[in-house]
Design a protein around this motif. Sequence first.
Motif, PDB file in Angstrom:
ATOM      1  N   ALA A   1      64.328 127.927  99.861  1.00  0.00           N
ATOM      2  CA  ALA A   1      63.706 127.436  98.630  1.00  0.00           C
ATOM      3  C   ALA A   1      64.665 127.517  97.442  1.00  0.00           C
ATOM      4  N   VAL A   2      65.438 128.577  97.383  1.00  0.00           N
ATOM      5  CA  VAL A   2      66.403 128.765  96.298  1.00  0.00           C
ATOM      6  C   VAL A   2      67.735 129.078  96.939  1.00  0.00           C
ATOM      7  N   HIS A   3      68.734 128.341  96.547  1.00  0.00           N
ATOM      8  CA  HIS A   3      70.074 128.589  97.080  1.00  0.00           C
ATOM      9  C   HIS A   3      70.923 129.206  95.979  1.00  0.00           C
ATOM     10  N   PRO A   4      71.574 130.332  96.229  1.00  0.00           N
ATOM     11  CA  PRO A   4      72.328 131.014  95.178  1.00  0.00           C
ATOM     12  C   PRO A   4      73.414 130.159  94.548  1.00  0.00           C
ATOM     13  N   SER A   5      74.030 129.265  95.295  1.00  0.00           N
ATOM     14  CA  SER A   5      75.128 128.498  94.733  1.00  0.00           C
ATOM     15  C   SER A   5      74.665 127.536  93.650  1.00  0.00           C
ATOM     16  N   VAL A   6      73.409 127.112  93.677  1.00  0.00           N
ATOM     17  CA  VAL A   6      72.899 126.232  92.627  1.00  0.00           C
ATOM     18  C   VAL A   6      72.961 126.953  91.293  1.00  0.00           C
TER      19      VAL A   6
ATOM     20  N   LEU B   1      71.257 137.964  85.774  1.00  0.00           N
ATOM     21  CA  LEU B   1      71.696 138.142  87.155  1.00  0.00           C
ATOM     22  C   LEU B   1      70.669 138.927  87.966  1.00  0.00           C
ATOM     23  N   ALA B   2      70.070 139.933  87.360  1.00  0.00           N
ATOM     24  CA  ALA B   2      69.036 140.706  88.061  1.00  0.00           C
ATOM     25  C   ALA B   2      67.821 139.827  88.355  1.00  0.00           C
TER      26      ALA B   2
ATOM     27  N   VAL C   1      65.692 136.835  96.437  1.00  0.00           N
ATOM     28  CA  VAL C   1      65.163 137.740  97.455  1.00  0.00           C
ATOM     29  C   VAL C   1      63.705 137.420  97.789  1.00  0.00           C
ATOM     30  N   ARG C   2      62.913 137.090  96.773  1.00  0.00           N
ATOM     31  CA  ARG C   2      61.478 136.891  96.980  1.00  0.00           C
ATOM     32  C   ARG C   2      61.106 135.479  97.416  1.00  0.00           C
ATOM     33  N   ALA C   3      61.980 134.508  97.220  1.00  0.00           N
ATOM     34  CA  ALA C   3      61.661 133.112  97.561  1.00  0.00           C
ATOM     35  C   ALA C   3      61.713 132.921  99.078  1.00  0.00           C
ATOM     36  N   PRO C   4      60.932 131.959  99.580  1.00  0.00           N
ATOM     37  CA  PRO C   4      61.015 131.650 101.008  1.00  0.00           C
ATOM     38  C   PRO C   4      62.416 131.137 101.362  1.00  0.00           C
ATOM     39  N   ASP C   5      62.791 131.295 102.620  1.00  0.00           N
ATOM     40  CA  ASP C   5      64.121 130.850 103.058  1.00  0.00           C
ATOM     41  C   ASP C   5      64.347 129.385 102.708  1.00  0.00           C
TER      42      ASP C   5
END
Length: 90
Positions: free
Chosen positions: A37-42, A23-24, A31-35
């Motif tokens: 690029a990574v979606h938390p729900s995936v 989780l960390a 936090v570090r990925a561009p807007d």
Amino acid sequence: MPEAGNPHKATMAVMFAVGAAVLAAADAVIVRAPDGAVHPSVIDFLRLPLVAFGGLALFGEHIALTTFLGGGLICCAALLAARSGKATSA
């Protein structure tokens, strides 16, 4: 050494530590990925089937029908939300 009453205490402690580390790491990536690029729900949607099949493969646990129904409900809700085209705030 695990107590006689609960032989899985050490295994549960390792699972807790690994889960917290994952989780960390996931939070750090988000936090570090561009807007966009990574979606938390995936990550959240993949957790249920991976844990269910991992438990089956590693420990021989049977997957309850309610687990599949819950996963299907989550997937349907995600598809409906994606097709609505409305932006939501997290």
